[in-house]
Scaffold this motif. Structure first.
Motif, mmCIF file in Angstrom:
data_model
loop_
_atom_site.group_PDB
_atom_site.id
_atom_site.type_symbol
_atom_site.label_atom_id
_atom_site.label_comp_id
_atom_site.label_asym_id
_atom_site.label_seq_id
_atom_site.Cartn_x
_atom_site.Cartn_y
_atom_site.Cartn_z
ATOM 1 N N SER A 132 18.410 136.455 79.851
ATOM 2 C CA SER A 132 17.287 135.736 80.345
ATOM 3 C C SER A 132 16.836 136.080 81.618
ATOM 4 O O SER A 132 17.609 136.817 82.379
ATOM 5 C CB SER A 132 17.838 134.152 80.424
ATOM 6 N N THR A 133 15.658 135.888 81.962
ATOM 7 C CA THR A 133 15.019 136.272 83.231
ATOM 8 C C THR A 133 15.525 135.673 84.358
ATOM 9 O O THR A 133 15.820 136.186 85.343
ATOM 10 C CB THR A 133 13.419 136.007 83.252
ATOM 11 N N ALA A 134 16.157 134.439 84.094
ATOM 12 C CA ALA A 134 16.715 133.658 85.344
ATOM 13 C C ALA A 134 18.028 134.256 85.506
ATOM 14 O O ALA A 134 18.412 134.359 86.643
ATOM 15 C CB ALA A 134 16.685 132.117 84.730
ATOM 16 N N GLN A 135 18.950 134.591 84.725
ATOM 17 C CA GLN A 135 19.830 134.958 84.878
ATOM 18 C C GLN A 135 20.054 136.561 85.618
ATOM 19 O O GLN A 135 20.868 136.921 86.354
ATOM 20 C CB GLN A 135 20.820 135.374 83.407
ATOM 21 N N GLU A 136 19.051 137.259 84.961
ATOM 22 C CA GLU A 136 18.730 138.519 85.711
ATOM 23 C C GLU A 136 18.515 138.309 87.176
ATOM 24 O O GLU A 136 18.924 139.319 87.878
ATOM 25 C CB GLU A 136 17.544 139.296 84.893
ATOM 26 N N LYS A 137 17.869 137.364 87.638
ATOM 27 C CA LYS A 137 17.581 137.265 89.147
ATOM 28 C C LYS A 137 18.730 136.757 89.762
ATOM 29 O O LYS A 137 18.938 137.371 90.830
ATOM 30 C CB LYS A 137 16.514 136.179 89.239
ATOM 31 N N TYR A 190 24.976 138.172 80.615
ATOM 32 C CA TYR A 190 23.672 138.839 80.483
ATOM 33 C C TYR A 190 23.489 139.398 79.180
ATOM 34 O O TYR A 190 22.462 139.185 78.503
ATOM 35 C CB TYR A 190 23.117 139.369 81.805
#
Length: 896
Positions: A754-759, A749
């Motif tokens: 990315s927002t997806a990876q953070e989630k 990350y």
């Protein structure tokens, strides 16, 4: 023969057609107060209203009483304008008095000056009061009609001051020994407060709802009281409201004898010698002071050096203040009475609640005093445990007799009359069950009523599991703790059932201080009891030694602890580890064959019976494979008590108190390789750990406590390494990641955010923490634990209470469902020898009874997480703690 007082009481209402100048004086004195029908005064004054109290006495068959007033220099006062009320006996009453009285006086000339003072001043009250107004309190705004049953006469505390000879002094009381052993007589007042006169007048009795039968009982059923009768002291008003310009005369049927205080009455009676001898152990002669000594010398024309006053060590004595220090500001006594039975002006209200004047007038005390025969029967019967240990009455320590005496000291006579016997409770709020048939006689004193009983009303503490510590001086450290920490009422509860382990003072020579458990600078304490300490705060102290717990090596002394608060902190933890709350309905105790029993503080002890001998282990002893021998068992249920007491005694090293493990949950999990996979996941979850052992919070620290623990008891289920690794490897099914895998995600990350990876990362952390929390359950469950003693007994289909070894129950975990905001549950099925856990997905897991390579159990492991203040120091304290049982199970637990 019973006397109907109503036939005797006459209110002679006298009238005249002229108002004299004295009417204004009368009006100011409150003569316009309305009266009930029997005592109403006419609007007109009596024909002989030009007379006064003295001339009326001289002219109307009160010549003996008038002679006494004249001899005491009161003729002018009774002839003047000073307002007085006289409870006067006529000449016929004095003839009966001289025909037979307790003083042995047969004619007036034989009366001593002191006796004349007692008879006259005791029967004269300041102010002009008709009969009904005798029942009204005086005290500015606090005055109230129907609220008085005692009034102080006109006497002085110096009227009767006896000389106490050495032979009359208690020979079982060190406070008198200086005078007794040196042959010194002392001039000593029985009390330094005035003796009140007792009245039982209709308005008071109605206001307090005292029945005629209650009053008959008070007078040994020798009278037959009727509504309107007016009794005073040991006699009654035969003719009331004889009205003169300067006061009232109320003719008494007999000579009004002054009443002694309860202590003096008990001391003089021939059938209360045993009780009186015990009571006198709490008395002492106190120097009355320079001014009092000079006042006495002025009164009697003497030149004594010191005047003394006799007082009793008590919670409430003269003026409502405690009397706890020995004479000459000596050390504080370790045992004292509920109130001073020699305090003439005793009052039951707390000091400051109302004025002392009103408090004295409105009530008095009661003492339940067993006869000598009753005391002897108790000594041979239910009191035999005291007799067997101490052998003689005088050998028994004061604190034991204080318990017995205080149990019969009732603060309020109003609440202790026969019509209210059902409501009389002892200091533990248990009903005493007193009946009229238990009382052989009643003796009236100026400060209360003595009920002579034909049985001993022993306090609840005498049938309590704590009784051995009260009786046996070798257990007085624990006794001090029970009293200091106010555990007495708790341990005395007859609604509960206890198994109470009591270490002797010798056993308390070994105590490993849990406040120094963290790290290697451990200490061992030796508790001591000092019965010569100046105050209760100084009685128990401890010597502190360096101690290597890992290797069991005692070092040098490193100091002492005398702070009572710190001492009490450690003893409270010990007390809680020695109390097992059983099931009252089952009378279940630690001898019912189970392996483990829950303690008051949420921990457990282990118990075994071997060769007829009972042994016990705390979790610290269990860690070290050491069993403590129970040296004696007291079954208090045989005398109606609340359980059994188990004594731990012996030489240091052999005997010690029950102590809890030094290992936290993190410690236990980290010590076994069989827990390694689960521990690695838990160890990486910093939000589930906090270093509270030293009273601080640091979520970034590697060592500490389980953060979800909150001063309760818990169970931690640990899946086997193999089963957990298989779950972690099956990402498609379970999507559980290790902290190393999550760390690798975070590195990726950082390189490519990315927002997806953070989630994904946040979900992985949340899922793993929730998974770990789901293995931490409220309530500590163990194989072999007595669940009946645990308070979790079941009922069968017929409603009968059964021991709860076999049950199925749901328990909350530390994992919360964010949608419902409720903690997720586990279902546990218990049978003797097994525990089975079913998760929310229906997976059934079993507690594995396996051992590691060193032969150590991997189930029923014990841990304790401490919250310490100033941990690692002898002055620190235990703020809170949580207990946990840790079990190896055959697979992970999942929620839906």
């Amino acid at each position: 023969m019973k006397t109907n007082l109503n036939q005797k009481v006459q209110c002679h209402l006298r009238s005249t057609s002229r108002w004299l100048g004295a009417l204004a004086l009368i009006s100011m004195a409150g003569f316009n107060t309305a009266c009930q029908e029997e005592y109403e005064l006419d609007e007109k004054l009596p024909p002989n209203f030009g007379a006064n109290l003295m001339t009326y006495l001289e002219d109307n068959n009160y010549t003996t009483y008038a002679r006494m007033a004249d001899d005491l220099g009161y003729k002018d006062a009774l002839s003047g304008v000073a307002l007085k009320t006289l409870l006067a006996a006529d000449d016929e009453a004095f003839d009966r008095f001289f025909a037979g009285n307790e003083w042995g006086v047969h004619r007036y000339e034989e009366l001593s000056l002191a006796q004349k003072k007692m008879l006259f001043y005791n029967s004269m009250i300041d102010n002009s009061l008709q009969v009904l107004n005798l029942s009204s309190t005086s005290g500015q705004q606090e005055a109230a009609t129907g609220n008085a049953m005692r009034r102080v006469g006109s006497g002085s505390v110096y009227d009767t001051v006896p000389v106490i000879l050495p032979s009359e002094m208690p020979d079982n009381n060190i406070n008198w020994d200086y005078y007794r052993l040196n042959g010194k007589s002392i001039v000593c007042m029985k009390d330094m407060t005035n003796r009140p006169v007792l009245f039982f007048i209709e308005p008071y009795l109605q206001a307090k709802r005292i029945t005629n039968h209650d009053i008959n009982f008070l007078y040994n059923n020798e009278i037959d009281r009727q509504t309107g009768d007016a009794t005073v002291g040991s006699t009654y008003i035969a003719e009331g409201n004889i009205r003169l310009p300067n006061g009232f005369i109320h003719r008494t049927q007999d000579v009004l004898m002054p009443l002694d205080n309860m202590a003096e009455i008990i001391r003089r009676k021939s059938n209360t010698r045993i009780y009186s001898r015990l009571l006198e152990r709490f008395s002492a002669p106190f120097y009355a002071g320079y001014e009092a000594t000079q006042a006495y010398n002025l009164e009697y024309g003497t030149n004594i050096d010191s005047l003394y006053v006799k007082r009793y060590f008590s919670e409430r004595s003269a003026d409502g203040d405690p009397c706890l220090l020995r004479p000459n500001d000596g050390p504080q006594v370790d045992a004292y009475l509920r109130f001073d039975p020699g305090w003439n002006s005793y009052y039951s209200d707390q000091k400051g609640a109302v004025s002392s004047t009103v408090a004295v007038q409105s009530n008095m005390g009661v003492m339940l005093v067993p006869s000598d025969q009753a005391m002897q029967e108790y000594w041979e019967g239910s009191g035999a445990v005291i007799r067997d240990y101490y052998h003689t009455w005088d050998s028994v320590p004061n604190h034991i007799w204080a318990e017995l005496i205080n149990n019969g000291m009732l603060n309020s006579w109003v609440n202790s009359v026969p019509s209210r016997f059902d409501g009389i409770v002892n200091s533990n709020q248990d009903r005493m069950g007193i009946k009229e048939s238990d009382v052989d006689s009643v003796w009236l004193g100026c400060n209360g009523a003595i009920y002579l009983t034909n049985k001993v009303f022993a306090p609840t503490s005498f049938v309590s599991v704590s009784f051995p510590s009260l009786v046996n001086e070798s257990m007085n450290i624990f006794r001090w703790a029970i009293q200091r920490l106010e555990y007495r009422s708790y341990l005395n509860s007859l609604d509960s059932y206890y198994s109470f382990f009591i270490p002797t003072n010798a056993a308390l020579q070994v105590y490993y201080d849990p406040v120094t458990y963290p790290g290697t600078a451990n200490t061992m304490w030796q508790f001591h009891y000092d019965d010569k300490a100046l105050s209760d705060n100084e009685r128990v102290w401890a010597t502190v030694y360096a101690y290597d717990l890992a290797n069991g090596v005692k070092g040098d002394s490193v100091g002492v602890v005398r702070d009572a608060a710190v001492i009490a902190d450690r003893l409270e933890d010990l007390l809680d580890s020695h109390i097992i709350v059983g099931n009252r309905a089952l009378n279940s105790n630690v001898e019912n064959g189970h392996d483990f029993y829950r303690t008051k503080n949420g921990g457990v002890i282990a118990v075994k019976q071997e060769g007829g001998q009972l042994y016990v282990q705390g979790t610290l002893q269990r860690d070290n494979d050491k069993w403590l021998k129970v040296t004696q068992i007291y079954d208090q249920t045989q005398s109606g008590g609340n359980g059994k007491a188990y004594i731990l005694d012996g030489e240091p090293g052999e005997a010690e108190p029950i102590m809890t493990t030094r290992r936290s949950s993190i410690d236990v999990l980290s010590e076994h390789s069989e827990f390694s996979t689960f521990f690695e996941l838990l160890d990486g979850c910093k939000t589930l750990q906090e270093t509270k052992r030293n009273g601080t919070f640091d979520a970034a620290s590697d060592a500490g406590n389980i953060s979800t623990f909150n001063n309760f008891n818990y169970t931690i289920y640990v899946p086997t390494n193999e089963s957990l690794k298989a779950v972690l490897a099956d990402k498609g099914t379970y999507q559980l990641y290790t902290w190393e895998e999550i760390a690798a995600m975070e590195e990726q990350y950082e390189l490519n955010p990315s927002t997806a990876q953070e989630k994904v990362i946040a979900d992985a952390k949340e899922r793993l923490e929730a998974f770990l929390r789901y293995h931490i359950q409220d309530n500590m469950l163990m194989i072999g634990l007595d669940y009946a003693n645990d308070g979790a007994a079941d009922y069968d289909e017929h409603g009968n209470l059964t021991v709860g070894d076999t049950f199925t129950r749901n328990y909350e975990t530390a994992s919360m469902n964010e949608q419902t905001q409720k903690f997720r549950t586990l279902q546990v099925h218990s049978e003797p020898g097994t525990l089975t856990v079913t998760d929310l997905k229906g997976n059934e897991r079993h507690v594995l009874q396996q051992t590691d390579a060193q032969g150590r159990q991997l189930w029923n492991l014990s841990a304790r997480d401490y919250l310490l203040l100033n941990g690692g120091t002898s002055t620190g304290s235990i703020s809170a703690s949580s207990f946990a049982a840790i079990h190896l199970i055959d697979g992970p637990l999942f929620y839906k």
